[in-house]
Design a protein around this motif. Sequence first.
Motif, PDB file in Angstrom:
ATOM      1  N   LYS A 169       2.122   2.607  -8.750  1.00  0.00           N
ATOM      2  CA  LYS A 169       3.283   2.607  -7.851  1.00  0.00           C
ATOM      3  C   LYS A 169       3.195   1.503  -6.804  1.00  0.00           C
ATOM      4  CE  LYS A 169       3.956   7.578  -8.307  1.00  0.00           C
ATOM      5  NZ  LYS A 169       3.968   8.861  -7.592  1.00  0.00           N
ATOM      6  N   GLY A 170       2.126   0.712  -6.839  1.00  0.00           N
ATOM      7  CA  GLY A 170       1.961  -0.380  -5.893  1.00  0.00           C
ATOM      8  C   GLY A 170       1.293   0.008  -4.590  1.00  0.00           C
ATOM      9  N   VAL A 171       0.701   1.202  -4.520  1.00  0.00           N
ATOM     10  CA  VAL A 171       0.023   1.669  -3.314  1.00  0.00           C
ATOM     11  C   VAL A 171      -1.456   1.278  -3.406  1.00  0.00           C
ATOM     12  CG1 VAL A 171      -0.552   3.677  -1.900  1.00  0.00           C
ATOM     13  CG2 VAL A 171       1.621   3.597  -3.127  1.00  0.00           C
ATOM     14  N   SER A 172      -1.981   0.729  -2.340  1.00  0.00           N
ATOM     15  CA  SER A 172      -3.374   0.294  -2.298  1.00  0.00           C
ATOM     16  C   SER A 172      -4.316   1.484  -2.452  1.00  0.00           C
ATOM     17  CB  SER A 172      -3.650  -0.416  -0.979  1.00  0.00           C
ATOM     18  OG  SER A 172      -5.022  -0.573  -0.777  1.00  0.00           O
ATOM     19  N   ASN A 173      -5.293   1.363  -3.378  1.00  0.00           N
ATOM     20  CA  ASN A 173      -6.292   2.415  -3.548  1.00  0.00           C
ATOM     21  C   ASN A 173      -7.172   2.537  -2.315  1.00  0.00           C
ATOM     22  OD1 ASN A 173      -5.718   3.418  -6.181  1.00  0.00           O
ATOM     23  ND2 ASN A 173      -6.551   1.529  -7.029  1.00  0.00           N
ATOM     24  N   ALA A 174      -7.461   1.424  -1.661  1.00  0.00           N
ATOM     25  CA  ALA A 174      -8.271   1.462  -0.446  1.00  0.00           C
ATOM     26  C   ALA A 174      -7.543   2.226   0.662  1.00  0.00           C
ATOM     27  CB  ALA A 174      -8.611   0.045   0.006  1.00  0.00           C
ATOM     28  N   LEU A 175      -6.230   2.060   0.732  1.00  0.00           N
ATOM     29  CA  LEU A 175      -5.441   2.779   1.734  1.00  0.00           C
ATOM     30  C   LEU A 175      -5.476   4.284   1.460  1.00  0.00           C
ATOM     31  CD1 LEU A 175      -3.434   2.905   4.103  1.00  0.00           C
ATOM     32  CD2 LEU A 175      -1.609   2.585   2.418  1.00  0.00           C
ATOM     33  N   LYS A 176      -5.286   4.660   0.220  1.00  0.00           N
ATOM     34  CA  LYS A 176      -5.323   6.087  -0.123  1.00  0.00           C
ATOM     35  C   LYS A 176      -6.697   6.685   0.181  1.00  0.00           C
ATOM     36  CE  LYS A 176      -3.834   5.632  -4.411  1.00  0.00           C
ATOM     37  NZ  LYS A 176      -3.380   5.960  -5.764  1.00  0.00           N
TER      38      LYS A 176
END
Length: 144
Positions: free
Chosen positions: A94-101
């Motif tokens: 979905k384009g969401v950063s894994n590091a952010l999650k």
Amino acid sequence: MAKASFKMPEDFLKKVSGLNNKLDDIVPRVLEKGAEPAVEKAKNNLSLRIGQGTKEPSESTGELLKAIESTKPEQDNKGNWMLRVGAPKSKDSKGVSNALKAAVIEYGKSGQPPKPWLKTTKSQSRKPCIEAMKTALDKEIEKI
């Protein structure tokens, strides 16, 4: 990417210092073996935290869990070897950063309490990582 560091035991450092010119070939392999327990523990701890204590059912796709890995060993400008274990700077479908999650789960956000998994991984995997590196180093020394 989150970062954890360990101080190496003195006996381990003495063994490494006796390897001289083969050190640059051996250290990356030893570090990679030492990272394996940390990667497994990180995946286990993260899977226990995803969806924990939420009011709504978890919508986790498992992409963050699959993204947990270690980087390739590298030397910094001071000559110290390192690698990182965690969620890389890649993005999910979905384009969401894994590091952010990973950071949101670790530290929380407004309306979502923190669910530390990386800090517990560091403390729980320290001894297994050191033992794995000792075993890998002994095998490398036997090959010489």
